[in-house]
Design an enzyme around this catalytic site. Structure first.
Site, PDB file in Angstrom:
ATOM      1  N   ASP A 216     -11.687  16.056  20.906  1.00  0.00           N
ATOM      2  CA  ASP A 216     -10.589  15.664  20.037  1.00  0.00           C
ATOM      3  C   ASP A 216      -9.635  14.554  21.176  1.00  0.00           C
ATOM      4  O   ASP A 216     -10.141  14.909  22.353  1.00  0.00           O
ATOM      5  CB  ASP A 216      -9.560  16.771  19.736  1.00  0.00           C
ATOM      6  CG  ASP A 216      -8.818  16.378  18.191  1.00  0.00           C
ATOM      7  OD1 ASP A 216      -8.737  15.140  17.995  1.00  0.00           O
ATOM      8  OD2 ASP A 216      -9.031  17.059  17.172  1.00  0.00           O
ATOM      9  N   HIS A 262     -12.410  14.555   5.147  1.00  0.00           N
ATOM     10  CA  HIS A 262     -11.479  14.603   4.056  1.00  0.00           C
ATOM     11  C   HIS A 262     -10.206  13.727   4.660  1.00  0.00           C
ATOM     12  O   HIS A 262      -9.325  13.209   3.600  1.00  0.00           O
ATOM     13  CB  HIS A 262     -11.031  15.769   3.558  1.00  0.00           C
ATOM     14  CG  HIS A 262      -9.976  16.563   4.299  1.00  0.00           C
ATOM     15  ND1 HIS A 262      -9.912  17.913   3.840  1.00  0.00           N
ATOM     16  CD2 HIS A 262      -9.436  16.318   5.585  1.00  0.00           C
ATOM     17  CE1 HIS A 262      -8.887  18.487   4.733  1.00  0.00           C
ATOM     18  NE2 HIS A 262      -8.425  17.503   5.679  1.00  0.00           N
TER      19      HIS A 262
END
Length: 355
Positions: A216, A262
């Site tokens: 990340d 999403h």
């Protein structure tokens, strides 16, 4: 001779049956849904459930005194929480139900309160602008015109709430994913956009031979490193900082995209799946874990409403298994399947394998 006053009897017309109306009860439940949430949020803000941890109980007058409330609202709060299944009452005394004791007591392993607080302080106001978001196709919780991302310029306390909330939801969701899918055939997991590392921690607990990397942004990877150390898994889970739209680490035979796609539009998702395919070895797989909208786009409600939440927060939406399957096949993946399960952050996973 016929009576001059007699006449032919009129034809009796049947009375038309009044059509039975659908019950308005479901509409009332929808309209007042926020009442239940705000009751939960207020009780959590007042630390009600933590005060009752470990089997402690309280009477109305005692709670009023402890919290500095008038007796009337104290009674109403306790009654509301009992009605919602958050408290139980015996002999005039209220105590936590197993649900509250497990998830709403601060410091408990499965503490869910961070998510409640994030919804209350960040998303509840954002949903107040849903009609605006529908008209403008722009988020309401931040301004893309002046901020580079949803986190740019965010209050540090709100960011801390966000990560605690996501960690809580992800922990419980990872547990269910690990039960629904066999990770025992894989050697090393790359958690793309892995956030706090909750999935890696839970999956490595379930599968003793699995090793993992949380990938990340650097400041997020630092948060994951702290959680991994707390879990005592630094020997099996590592972190790496970077931008997954630019590059992915190699030497992993399983990629996980959990509650990531999403956030983004179709073009970015397709590009990321192509990058995943290129980084995986033959025989590797990618797992997309999400609240999946059904292929008919009629529900289920948690996925459809999460999709609207993406409208006020991101450029993405919640997609269907058919959409993910098409993108995976386009990227080169084969043997694509969907597995279903029930968890707070996902209801299924779409899996693609690299030939």
């Amino acid at each position: 001779m016929a009576n001059q006053f007699s006449r032919t009897a009129p034809t009796v017309q049947p009375i038309a049956a009044t059509p039975e109306l659908p019950s308005a009860v479901p509409l009332m439940a929808l309209s007042t849904g926020f009442w239940a949430f705000k009751t939960l949020a207020a009780a959590h803000e007042l630390d009600l459930f933590s005060r009752l941890a470990g089997g402690a109980d309280v009477m109305v007058a005692e709670l009023a005194q402890a919290l500095g409330l008038h007796q009337r609202p104290a009674e109403m709060l306790l009654t509301g929480c009992a009605a919602l299944g958050l408290l139980e009452k015996t002999g005039g005394r209220y105590r936590n139900t197993p649900l509250s004791e497990t998830y709403l007591v601060r410091g408990k392993p499965c503490y869910f309160g961070g998510f409640v607080q994030m919804l209350d302080k960040r998303l509840y106001p954002g949903w107040g602008g849903l009609a605006e978001a529908l008209r403008t196709n722009r988020p309401t919780t931040w301004d893309p015109a002046v901020q580079s991302s949803v986190f740019d310029g965010e209050d540090p306390m709100m960011l801390a709430l966000f990560w605690e909330a996501i960690h809580s939801v992800s922990t419980m969701t990872a547990r269910k994913l690990g039960e629904a899918m066999d990770f025992g055939h894989f050697r090393r997991l790359l958690d793309i956009g892995g956030g706090s590392g909750a999935y890696d921690i839970e999956l490595c607990k379930q599968y003793g031979a699995l090793r993992a990397t949380v990938f990340d942004l650097p400041h997020v990877a630092a948060i994951a490193a702290g959680k991994i150390a707390e879990a005592g898994l630094t020997d099996r889970i590592e972190t790496a900082g970077g931008n997954f739209f630019e590059q992915l680490p190699g030497d992993h035979d399983l990629h996980l995209l959990s509650m990531i796609l999403h956030d983004w539009d179709e073009a970015k998702n397709r590009a990321l799946l192509r990058r995943s395919f290129g980084a995986l070895p033959s025989g590797g797989a990618v797992v997309i874990s999400e609240l999946l909208v059904n292929d008919e786009k009629t529900g289920p409600a948690p996925a459809a409403l999460m999709s609207l939440n993406m409208l006020i927060e991101t450029e993405g939406r919640n997609y269907t298994p058919a959409e993910y399957s098409a993108w995976l096949e386009e990227a080169g993946f084969r043997d694509i399947e969907t597995v279903w399960f029930e968890a707070p952050g996902a209801n299924g996973a779409v899996i693609g394998r690299k030939p």
